[in-house]
Design a protein around this motif. Structure first.
Motif, PDB file in Angstrom:
ATOM      1  N   MET A 163     -67.065 -54.248 -12.694  1.00 41.79           N
ATOM      2  CA  MET A 163     -65.818 -54.326 -12.845  1.00 41.79           C
ATOM      3  C   MET A 163     -64.926 -54.303 -14.086  1.00 41.79           C
ATOM      4  N   SER A 164     -63.911 -53.499 -14.157  1.00 44.82           N
ATOM      5  CA  SER A 164     -63.234 -53.560 -15.375  1.00 44.82           C
ATOM      6  C   SER A 164     -62.786 -54.919 -16.184  1.00 44.82           C
ATOM      7  N   LYS A 165     -62.883 -54.857 -17.205  1.00 47.74           N
ATOM      8  CA  LYS A 165     -62.424 -56.258 -18.037  1.00 47.74           C
ATOM      9  C   LYS A 165     -61.292 -55.894 -18.713  1.00 47.74           C
ATOM     10  N   LEU A 166     -60.286 -57.044 -18.817  1.00 47.00           N
ATOM     11  CA  LEU A 166     -58.995 -57.011 -20.110  1.00 47.00           C
ATOM     12  C   LEU A 166     -59.590 -56.861 -21.330  1.00 47.00           C
ATOM     13  N   VAL A 167     -59.157 -55.960 -22.365  1.00 45.48           N
ATOM     14  CA  VAL A 167     -59.250 -56.105 -23.811  1.00 45.48           C
ATOM     15  C   VAL A 167     -58.015 -56.152 -24.263  1.00 45.48           C
ATOM     16  N   ASN A 168     -58.292 -56.598 -25.610  1.00 48.03           N
ATOM     17  CA  ASN A 168     -56.741 -56.911 -26.448  1.00 48.03           C
ATOM     18  C   ASN A 168     -55.651 -57.526 -25.518  1.00 48.03           C
ATOM     19  N   GLY A 169     -56.078 -58.481 -25.003  1.00 47.20           N
ATOM     20  CA  GLY A 169     -55.311 -59.163 -24.191  1.00 47.20           C
ATOM     21  C   GLY A 169     -55.028 -60.488 -24.811  1.00 47.20           C
ATOM     22  N   LYS A 170     -53.891 -61.227 -24.511  1.00 48.92           N
ATOM     23  CA  LYS A 170     -53.539 -62.599 -25.080  1.00 48.92           C
ATOM     24  C   LYS A 170     -53.490 -63.477 -23.978  1.00 48.92           C
ATOM     25  N   PRO A 171     -53.752 -64.749 -24.385  1.00 51.01           N
ATOM     26  CA  PRO A 171     -53.412 -65.701 -23.189  1.00 51.01           C
ATOM     27  C   PRO A 171     -51.810 -66.145 -22.971  1.00 51.01           C
ATOM     28  N   LEU A 172     -51.664 -66.632 -22.019  1.00 50.74           N
ATOM     29  CA  LEU A 172     -50.215 -66.703 -21.782  1.00 50.74           C
ATOM     30  C   LEU A 172     -50.134 -67.519 -20.605  1.00 50.74           C
ATOM     31  N   LYS A 173     -50.470 -68.961 -20.806  1.00 54.26           N
ATOM     32  CA  LYS A 173     -50.560 -69.989 -20.310  1.00 54.26           C
ATOM     33  C   LYS A 173     -49.510 -70.275 -19.271  1.00 54.26           C
ATOM     34  N   VAL A 174     -48.157 -70.086 -19.729  1.00 55.79           N
ATOM     35  CA  VAL A 174     -46.845 -70.291 -19.083  1.00 55.79           C
ATOM     36  C   VAL A 174     -46.536 -68.862 -18.230  1.00 55.79           C
ATOM     37  N   ILE A 175     -47.354 -68.042 -18.191  1.00 52.89           N
ATOM     38  CA  ILE A 175     -47.027 -66.759 -17.068  1.00 52.89           C
ATOM     39  C   ILE A 175     -46.733 -67.546 -15.773  1.00 52.89           C
ATOM     40  N   PRO A 176     -45.537 -66.757 -15.314  1.00 50.18           N
ATOM     41  CA  PRO A 176     -45.018 -67.215 -13.959  1.00 50.18           C
ATOM     42  C   PRO A 176     -45.808 -67.141 -12.960  1.00 50.18           C
ATOM     43  N   TRP A 177     -46.333 -67.738 -12.157  1.00 52.21           N
ATOM     44  CA  TRP A 177     -47.244 -67.768 -11.103  1.00 52.21           C
ATOM     45  C   TRP A 177     -47.048 -68.324  -9.861  1.00 52.21           C
ATOM     46  N   GLU A 178     -47.540 -67.931  -8.841  1.00 54.57           N
ATOM     47  CA  GLU A 178     -47.730 -68.807  -7.542  1.00 54.57           C
ATOM     48  C   GLU A 178     -49.163 -68.188  -6.974  1.00 54.57           C
ATOM     49  N   GLU A 179     -49.864 -69.140  -6.142  1.00 56.62           N
ATOM     50  CA  GLU A 179     -50.930 -68.604  -5.694  1.00 56.62           C
ATOM     51  C   GLU A 179     -50.763 -67.775  -4.639  1.00 56.62           C
ATOM     52  N   CYS A 180     -51.823 -66.904  -4.218  1.00 56.95           N
ATOM     53  CA  CYS A 180     -51.701 -66.028  -3.111  1.00 56.95           C
ATOM     54  C   CYS A 180     -51.408 -66.841  -1.838  1.00 56.95           C
ATOM     55  N   PRO A 181     -50.670 -66.295  -0.961  1.00 54.11           N
ATOM     56  CA  PRO A 181     -50.362 -67.182   0.315  1.00 54.11           C
ATOM     57  C   PRO A 181     -51.624 -66.995   0.986  1.00 54.11           C
ATOM     58  N   LYS A 182     -51.947 -68.014   1.814  1.00 52.66           N
ATOM     59  CA  LYS A 182     -53.101 -68.198   2.532  1.00 52.66           C
ATOM     60  C   LYS A 182     -53.091 -67.002   3.915  1.00 52.66           C
ATOM     61  N   GLY A 183     -54.390 -66.240   3.763  1.00 54.71           N
ATOM     62  CA  GLY A 183     -54.515 -65.305   4.837  1.00 54.71           C
ATOM     63  C   GLY A 183     -53.832 -63.883   4.391  1.00 54.71           C
ATOM     64  N   PHE A 184     -53.294 -63.799   3.264  1.00 55.67           N
ATOM     65  CA  PHE A 184     -52.703 -62.470   2.806  1.00 55.67           C
ATOM     66  C   PHE A 184     -53.798 -61.922   2.304  1.00 55.67           C
ATOM     67  N   ASP A 185     -54.088 -60.644   2.516  1.00 51.51           N
ATOM     68  CA  ASP A 185     -55.244 -59.733   1.975  1.00 51.51           C
ATOM     69  C   ASP A 185     -54.732 -58.696   1.422  1.00 51.51           C
ATOM     70  N   GLY A 186     -53.524 -58.362   0.950  1.00 51.09           N
ATOM     71  CA  GLY A 186     -52.953 -57.448   0.371  1.00 51.09           C
ATOM     72  C   GLY A 186     -53.336 -57.443  -1.236  1.00 51.09           C
ATOM     73  N   PRO A 187     -53.031 -56.408  -2.048  1.00 49.25           N
ATOM     74  CA  PRO A 187     -53.338 -56.494  -3.449  1.00 49.25           C
ATOM     75  C   PRO A 187     -52.426 -57.120  -4.072  1.00 49.25           C
ATOM     76  N   ILE A 188     -51.196 -57.325  -3.775  1.00 43.15           N
ATOM     77  CA  ILE A 188     -50.111 -58.016  -4.513  1.00 43.15           C
ATOM     78  C   ILE A 188     -49.091 -58.749  -3.657  1.00 43.15           C
ATOM     79  N   TRP A 189     -48.775 -59.899  -4.004  1.00 40.17           N
ATOM     80  CA  TRP A 189     -48.023 -60.728  -3.220  1.00 40.17           C
ATOM     81  C   TRP A 189     -46.602 -61.114  -3.945  1.00 40.17           C
ATOM     82  N   ARG A 190     -45.662 -61.338  -3.272  1.00 37.82           N
ATOM     83  CA  ARG A 190     -44.193 -61.606  -3.722  1.00 37.82           C
ATOM     84  C   ARG A 190     -44.056 -63.002  -4.059  1.00 37.82           C
TER      85      ARG A 190
END
Lengths: 328, 328
Positions: free
Chosen positions: B1-28
């Motif tokens: 699996m590819s890994k991030l490089v040259n990335g930075k921590p962004l603890k405050v990134i907007p985030w919401e967990e994936c809805p249960k049962g959703f199996d697509g690659p990206i969720w709204r």
């Protein structure tokens, strides 16, 4: 009156005196077209092409539309600049190591620019659509392609024949991927003919109807003591199709992005049968202008109706007077 | 699996967990859209915009369509990356001497690229038609415009966030002057961000219908140990208009002109009401992707229906697995 500079004598320039009583700025060669349909076995139509005088002959690069209507580039030669023999083999471009490059889908409307002791060929090539390509040659035998200067989509690129203030300059007419219904003349700058930038608008399509749809650069700019004389094509969109005419303007000598004089009237428009009738009727498309510095004679090669190559004549004094008198 | 490089921590990134049962690659994001119509007095719609995290806040450049429907650029700020306050004064670009530049007719679809300690803004500006422009800033207060990198007509330019083998690189999608019915992703190279060349095709529109009309780059490329993750827009031309979806591919890390994986399927397509209905219905247009290197969380900002700004989420592992599994 502007005077030619950096010109060379060309005693054998194709020439015919102005017909008596004709008072326009440019007159047609009475024996037009100089290249008729089917100039050889593989070409249906040769037009929108450019020549230089080199090693005691006229030699240049010709757009030849094949029997499948797809255009490719061919070298052609002539002793008098009027009767041409065009190769039946397409130009085989090579890379910097002399290796043959794969042929692109099409190539058309070449200009040939003498620059720093070599000849540069600039034409419209294919990269997901029309894009400007550059190659260089010293002998019209080995032709080395260099990197495309710009992103697609673009046509009608022409280099200035010398560096200006240490930089190379190219005029072009950015387009879309089809029969582009817009077009202005832009200028780009380069220090090495590889990386290009400082893109500027030179001249936009006009309020004058003959160039109200688009305007593009034609032959290699001709240097004057106070500017660069350029011949252009201007396009009128009628209800029955585009009409391409020949126009002219003078750009600032040190700052070729600046228009000093822009002739508001066209200088030549399709009226002769070989211009009004053909594969694409009503097209005059200038791509080459030879100059004899001794006499100021100018011989303009132009594509006629996308079917023929034709010649027209003027002199530096006559055309400059006309441009200045009829400038916007 | 590819890994991030040259990335930075962004603890405050907007985030919401994936809805249960959703199996697509990206969720709204469940609270979409994050920017609604009329975010301030002068803007009708703010979308196709980009932010970074800088000085303890989210700050970025927003496309704001005015009450005359003409888009201009505005700075916007947020503590949480979700609730934004957008300036009512347009960005006033200055030249290298700090002098105010005259405003061009329109500006739209900015990307913001952190590069060498500064932020570069790349957007679609006006020069006889749409063309890509660049400006740099260190504080989102003084914004210095540099020379346009390319000739018109072009849109969707985005710089890579670091030099690769000593050169700057920019993706773009050359276009025409209207609602361009074609489009491929190209790569251009520069040594100084002024002169550009070595233009290459990266990815052409697809045989897959969702990107059969055109394809273009979206947010700043995300660096992986074995490539660059890029999110794209792909366009389907239906009988009732264009439909813009979100796609993805992975480019070679040292040679970003080379596609390693190209997801044949779209990752997000207009289905939510704020995507299917609006000023331009059926548009998902990603222009920004924030990443938290600690968790691999990705927050994607996208324009929805040219009316709203919306958020969607995924993780590096999840999206890369999806791209690789569904690669052409």
């Amino acid at each position: 009156m502007s005077k030619l500079v950096n010109g060379k004598p060309l005693k054998v320039i194709p020439w015919e005196e102005c017909p008596k009583g004709f008072d326009g700025p440019i007159w047609r060669y009475s024996q037009n077209p100089v290249i008729n349909r089917h100039p050889n076995k593989v070409i249906s139509r040769a037009f929108n092409s450019a020549v230089v005088y080199f090693n005691n002959e006229f030699v240049g690069v010709f757009r030849g539309d094949g029997l499948d209507d797809i255009p490719h580039l061919y070298v052609g030669r002539s002793k008098d600049g009027i009767n041409f023999k065009i190769d039946e083999e397409r130009i085989q471009f090579v890379d910097e190591n002399g290796n043959k490059l794969p042929e692109t889908m099409y190539q058309y409307d070449p200009r040939v620019i003498p620059l720093e002791g070599k000849f540069y060929i600039v034409w419209c090539d294919e990269l997901c659509g029309p894009t400007i390509a550059i190659a260089e040659t010293s002998d019209f035998k080995t032709v080395e392609k260099v990197d495309n200067p710009f992103l697609p989509y673009n046509r009608n690129g022409v280099l200035f024949p010398r560096k200006i203030n240490g930089n190379y300059y190219m005029l072009s007419r950015p387009s879309d991927s089809g029969h582009t219904a817009f077009g202005d003349i832009f200028l780009s700058e380069s220090k090495d003919l590889v990386y290009w930038g400082k893109n500027r608008v030179v001249a936009q399509k006009g309020y004058e109807w003959w160039c109200a749809l688009k305007i593009g650069a034609g032959p290699v700019p001709i240097e004057l003591d106070d500017g660069w004389l350029i011949f252009t094509h201007g396009v009128n969109r009628t209800c029955n199709g585009y009409v391409y005419s020949l126009g002219a303007m003078i750009l600032d000598r040190d700052n070729p992005g600046k228009v000093i004089y822009r002739c508001k009237d066209l200088l030549l428009t399709p009226e002769a049968p070989y211009e009004t009738t053909g594969f694409v009727p009503n097209v005059i498309f200038p791509t080459c202008a030879l100059v004899d510095s001794d006499t100021g004679r100018i011989a303009i090669y132009y594509g006629a109706a996308d079917s023929y190559t034709a010649l027209a004549f003027t002199t530096v004094d006559r055309v400059i007077e006309y441009i200045k008198k009829n400038s916007r």
